[in-house]
Design an enzyme around this catalytic site. Sequence first.
Site, PDB file in Angstrom:
ATOM      1  N   GLU A  33       0.785  -1.008  -0.021  1.00  0.00           N
ATOM      2  CA  GLU A  33      -0.005  -0.022   0.069  1.00  0.00           C
ATOM      3  C   GLU A  33       0.885   1.174   0.000  1.00  0.00           C
ATOM      4  O   GLU A  33       1.707   1.221   0.753  1.00  0.00           O
ATOM      5  CB  GLU A  33      -0.857   0.032   1.147  1.00  0.00           C
ATOM      6  N   ARG A 259       5.196 -12.784  10.249  1.00  0.00           N
ATOM      7  CA  ARG A 259       5.921 -11.518  10.143  1.00  0.00           C
ATOM      8  C   ARG A 259       7.427 -11.418  10.432  1.00  0.00           C
ATOM      9  O   ARG A 259       7.608 -12.134  11.353  1.00  0.00           O
ATOM     10  CB  ARG A 259       5.212 -10.233  10.617  1.00  0.00           C
ATOM     11  N   LYS A 269       4.678   0.743   9.302  1.00  0.00           N
ATOM     12  CA  LYS A 269       4.666   2.072   8.802  1.00  0.00           C
ATOM     13  C   LYS A 269       4.185   3.171   9.492  1.00  0.00           C
ATOM     14  O   LYS A 269       4.636   4.246   9.609  1.00  0.00           O
ATOM     15  CB  LYS A 269       3.842   2.152   7.278  1.00  0.00           C
TER      16      LYS A 269
HETATM   17  P1  ATP Z   1       2.710  -1.990   7.857  1.00  0.00           P
HETATM   18  O1  ATP Z   1       2.079  -2.622   8.819  1.00  0.00           O
HETATM   19  O2  ATP Z   1       4.149  -1.597   7.784  1.00  0.00           O
HETATM   20  O3  ATP Z   1       1.841  -0.844   7.291  1.00  0.00           O
HETATM   21  P2  ATP Z   1       1.381  -3.564   5.886  1.00  0.00           P
HETATM   22  O4  ATP Z   1       1.302  -5.114   5.842  1.00  0.00           O
HETATM   23  O5  ATP Z   1       0.335  -2.865   6.130  1.00  0.00           O
HETATM   24  O6  ATP Z   1       2.624  -3.220   6.854  1.00  0.00           O
HETATM   25  P3  ATP Z   1       1.549  -3.466   3.221  1.00  0.00           P
HETATM   26  O7  ATP Z   1       2.102  -2.238   2.341  1.00  0.00           O
HETATM   27  O8  ATP Z   1       0.157  -3.529   3.146  1.00  0.00           O
HETATM   28  O9  ATP Z   1       1.969  -3.201   4.626  1.00  0.00           O
HETATM   29  O10 ATP Z   1       2.265  -4.823   2.889  1.00  0.00           O
HETATM   30  C1  ATP Z   1       2.861  -5.153   1.555  1.00  0.00           C
HETATM   31  C2  ATP Z   1       3.145  -6.687   1.721  1.00  0.00           C
HETATM   32  O11 ATP Z   1       4.476  -6.516   2.764  1.00  0.00           O
HETATM   33  C3  ATP Z   1       2.006  -7.587   2.409  1.00  0.00           C
HETATM   34  O12 ATP Z   1       1.969  -8.885   1.418  1.00  0.00           O
HETATM   35  C4  ATP Z   1       2.469  -7.609   3.815  1.00  0.00           C
HETATM   36  O13 ATP Z   1       2.001  -9.111   4.243  1.00  0.00           O
HETATM   37  C5  ATP Z   1       4.099  -7.731   3.766  1.00  0.00           C
HETATM   38  N1  ATP Z   1       4.590  -7.278   4.966  1.00  0.00           N
HETATM   39  C6  ATP Z   1       4.542  -5.946   5.732  1.00  0.00           C
HETATM   40  N2  ATP Z   1       5.194  -6.167   6.834  1.00  0.00           N
HETATM   41  C7  ATP Z   1       5.717  -7.468   6.769  1.00  0.00           C
HETATM   42  C8  ATP Z   1       6.739  -8.081   7.779  1.00  0.00           C
HETATM   43  N3  ATP Z   1       6.921  -7.332   8.965  1.00  0.00           N
HETATM   44  N4  ATP Z   1       7.048  -9.140   7.382  1.00  0.00           N
HETATM   45  C9  ATP Z   1       6.625  -9.702   6.457  1.00  0.00           C
HETATM   46  N5  ATP Z   1       5.916  -9.391   5.529  1.00  0.00           N
HETATM   47  C10 ATP Z   1       5.328  -8.042   5.650  1.00  0.00           C
HETATM   48 MG    MG Z   2      -1.597  -2.602   5.033  1.00  0.00          MG
END
Ligand code: ATP
Ligand code: MG
Length: 555
Positions: A33, A259, A269
Amino acid sequence: MSQEPPRDFIRDIIQTDLESGKHAEIVTRFPPEPNGYLHMGHVMSICLNFGVAAETGGRTFLRYDDTNPGKEDEEFVRAIERDVRWLGFDWQSRLTHASDYFEALYDAAVLLIENGLAYVDSLSAEDIRRYRGTLTEAGTDSPYRQRSVAENLDLFRRMRAGEFADGEHVLRAKIDMASPNMNLRDPTLYRIRHIDHQRTGDDWCIYPMYDFAHTLSDAYEGITHSLCTLEFEDHRPLYDWLLDQVEPEGRPRQIEFSRLNVAYSVTSKRKLKALIDQGIVSGWDDPRMPTIAGMRRRGYPPAALRDFVQRAGVTKKDKLIEMGMLENSVREALGDGAPRRMGVLRPLKVVLTNYPAEQTETVTAMNHPNRPEMGQREVPFSRELWIERDDFMEDAPRKFFRLKPGGEVRLRSAYIIQCDEVVKDADGNVVELHCSYDESTRSGSANSDRKVKGTIHWVSASHAVDAEVRLYDRLFREANPNAVDDFTSVLNENSLETLAAKLEPALADAGDEPVQFERLGYFVKDQDSTADRAVFNRVVSLRDSWAKLEKQALG
Ligand code: ATP
Ligand code: MG
């Protein structure tokens, strides 16, 4: 670097699917995102998604999950592309957006309505929450659940046409308000939001929810394995339900993994943004940030990040990985290839009282002690020098083999000097050392093998380049700041130390590649450097540098 190709439960599934002929080609996606910069957690997801496809001759999409207009930004889009490329991956022509499918998603919603599987609900957001029930209590059907197909189609069309205000209606899937899985209690598929979208402008005032958009985007792109983190495990029944109803052919399979969490760090983020907004760090690319941009600026090579997540591994278990493991990957990736230079971080003046005041000579220093092919350089030497404050001790223990009153030490690539006099200020602080040098001990000369136990680095005072050197430490005092209510209450106040250093002249033209300051670590020029003043970041310290040096000195 670990050379073995990675193995994990996801790769096992993929291998089985290829061998059984279920799939001829593996297709994955990385779906960020664009509401912030990518961080270490994303590195794991990127390496996994692009990795499994590359290893099997498959394909990977970089797909922006841009269903949240208002929170998403062009700056983030550009940063994401730069970061993925820098990590070493290429989506080629497969750059997509959930918003590319807005029209198809709308048609899919209409299909669900026509099949009696979705309805327009006019409850308030709060009532929808109340009707949803709890984990232990079934939900209650909305009074609008029995609307006719014709009425739903009409209302949904008018939602799109902009006839209603935000929150007046939503479109919901009609699944099961009593399901033990809350995600199946008639999840919202569309909501009204009168807000421009960064790509589709004012074309839409209804926007699809994440689960709906994400599932169908996977199907439209022919994704075979939709790899996501464990918090989506409970969403899988909805994922499968949507595919069953809308795109039952050649369906993707969702697989969840845990994660990646790095100790003394946060990977969210939202939390990283809070650090910026509160002025705790200078921006997304502050070298202390666990963002890809921050780690790049810090001087971490992309191979180190890839190696680190491979070592951390893809599993189903929650884990908190040690920061030291990342630093080891960085040291290994920098390898033994970085050229050696001399820089003094905490300078103490040394005056060689028996060295002629006007004289300057150059001594020859190897660019790498074990790699003659890396050549050598000339380093100016003169009567006044800088040495590391730590390399002098007035009341030194017996085993202190650096400089002490009356003691001798070798200046790397130059001469043996002896400390004759310690000069102090009125408060008793050591401000200068008066030493004498032994002219016969010049490195490379006949008498150069006269043994002393310590060798230290130095810089000629009149030739030194002034530089700001930034030393970094972990951002948090607690191993798991996520477990603390207010994560900003456990900040390490000393995560940045700024020093006024004296560097050998060759460092004035340092490029973008890290160099090793002898005995101190790997350093890289920072983007804050100006024509007049260099700024260096410490990438990582040398492991056991003292132990190793003392051992060398002892022969
Ligand atoms: P954040 O909590 O930092 O906003 P998010 O999962 O909302 O993380 P996205 O941009 O939606 O962020 O994530 C893109 C991809 O990265 C998704 O498939 C998510 O599952 C993966 N991802 C995000 N954080 C991690 C993590 N700590 N370990 C492994 N994969 C991750
Ligand atoms: Mg997200």
